[in-house]
Design an enzyme around this catalytic site. Sequence first.
Site, PDB file in Angstrom:
ATOM      1  N   HIS A  60       0.835  -1.205  -0.003  1.00  0.00           N
ATOM      2  CA  HIS A  60      -0.007   0.086   0.142  1.00  0.00           C
ATOM      3  C   HIS A  60       0.921   1.306   0.089  1.00  0.00           C
ATOM      4  CE1 HIS A  60       0.074   1.484   4.434  1.00  0.00           C
ATOM      5  NE2 HIS A  60       0.231   0.224   4.620  1.00  0.00           N
ATOM      6  N   CYS A  88       1.311   6.094  13.113  1.00  0.00           N
ATOM      7  CA  CYS A  88       1.325   5.369  14.285  1.00  0.00           C
ATOM      8  C   CYS A  88       1.433   5.781  15.531  1.00  0.00           C
ATOM      9  CB  CYS A  88       2.443   4.391  14.194  1.00  0.00           C
ATOM     10  SG  CYS A  88       2.791   3.561  12.655  1.00  0.00           S
TER      11      CYS A  88
HETATM   12  C1  LIG Z   1       4.099   1.732   6.443  1.00  0.00           C
HETATM   13  C2  LIG Z   1       5.419   1.222   7.210  1.00  0.00           C
HETATM   14  C3  LIG Z   1       5.668  -0.102   7.809  1.00  0.00           C
HETATM   15  C4  LIG Z   1       4.474  -0.850   7.916  1.00  0.00           C
HETATM   16  O1  LIG Z   1       3.673  -1.604   6.753  1.00  0.00           O
HETATM   17  P1  LIG Z   1       2.331  -2.092   6.849  1.00  0.00           P
HETATM   18  O2  LIG Z   1       2.004  -2.752   5.621  1.00  0.00           O
HETATM   19  O3  LIG Z   1       1.503  -0.755   6.985  1.00  0.00           O
HETATM   20  O4  LIG Z   1       2.000  -2.895   8.024  1.00  0.00           O
HETATM   21  C5  LIG Z   1       6.821  -0.586   8.080  1.00  0.00           C
HETATM   22  N1  LIG Z   1       7.962   0.092   7.902  1.00  0.00           N
HETATM   23  C6  LIG Z   1       7.880   1.259   7.391  1.00  0.00           C
HETATM   24  C7  LIG Z   1       9.126   2.099   7.085  1.00  0.00           C
HETATM   25  C8  LIG Z   1       6.740   1.895   7.076  1.00  0.00           C
HETATM   26  O5  LIG Z   1       6.592   2.998   6.270  1.00  0.00           O
END
Ligand SMILES: *Cc1c(COP(=O)(O)O)cnc(C)c1O
Length: 388
Positions: free
Chosen positions: A200, A324
């Site tokens: 995503h 987050c």
């Molecule tokens: C968004 C993100 C994640 C988490 O990915 P998800 O698919 O949302 O669980 C982990 N590390 C970084 C650097 C991110 O930007």
Amino acid sequence: MIVYADNAATTKIDKQVLDAMMPFLTTAYGNPGSIHQKGREAFLAVDSARSKVASAINANPSEIYFTGDGTEADNWAIKGVAHKYSKKGKHIISSSIEHHAVLHSLKALEKEGYEVTYLPVDKKGFISVSQLEEAVRPDTILITIMFANNETGVVEPIKEIGTVAKKHNVIFHTDAVQAVGHIPVDVKEMNIDLLSISAHKFNAPKGVGALYMRKGIYLPPFLDGGQQEGGRRAGTENVASIVGMGAAIETAIKEMPKRSEKVRMLRDRLWKGLTEKIPHNIVNTPEKNNLPGIFNISSKYVEGEALLLSLDLKGICASSGSACTSGSLDPSHVLLSIGLTHEVAHGSVRFSLDHNNTEEEIDYIIEVFPEIVAKLRDMSPLWEKVDK
Ligand SMILES: *Cc1c(COP(=O)(O)O)cnc(C)c1O
């Protein structure tokens, strides 16, 4: 007008990605594990997506395991290595600016008796490769350092880190969630053993990711169950989303030169516009070795949350750190790591752009944001003193 400038939090699904997914949400509903034709149709679609993800990072398809998201890939890589190699040692090296998916996985391991060295970063957000090498011990089993940071956009010296890891025979994992699909990633050239991806963040749906596991490194399954993903990641495949991930990454790689040039041009326009119009600002994005779409700026003597609310009222979607951490009053650990004080870190806003943004949108932000900062400062008792 709605200006979406929060693409590091998540992106809009590209039209051709949705088109590629649609059959697998309607007529092609088979289970890839079934041997009949409906099953085979789904299996072939997952297989083709696997090849596309592999080729995007110069891996082999057999080294790609689909996961539920980037967070799962990080958890699996880190906890998997820790548990598998605990006889060799219990020491892990990471950095102070990792995503919570990494940091909280490490915290969980510390409770189990593992020891973690968190390398500091300099004022621009870079780790020191020589400091990394000094931190390696005979009992070091894993180096996990992110490819690119989601808050400031700093891109770490991944190839040099890979070289150190290889020299000392330590497994190297990198959270490349912000990098893949945006800047070149080559697991062979960069000596990467494990790499986390999330769909995503490059215009594919939420809820699907992948872990690249170099041939020869076989981590124990993270989920126990059926024989999916070579018996390493049980659970019926999220076929439509996996297909979307394949379609999106193929386009992202093909369009990367064009997209990144456009996004960088827009970001630099924003950078110039805001730094010229906002006095007492601090830019938290490094000038070199950065992601094309991220711009993080602190405006002193104002509150980030107030800035975000005012931006939202004007139709501008941005972020005060990572999604987050919003909802919490603690300032971002990343901004504190690059040396900001609590007060300054609180006044930070991250704009993150993608190829869907336009010049008009950027000019709108440049017009609106400095006015918001000025208005909020006018209400601040601190600012009154500074202004005099
Ligand atoms: C968004 C993100 C994640 C988490 O990915 P998800 O698919 O949302 O669980 C982990 N590390 C970084 C650097 C991110 O930007």
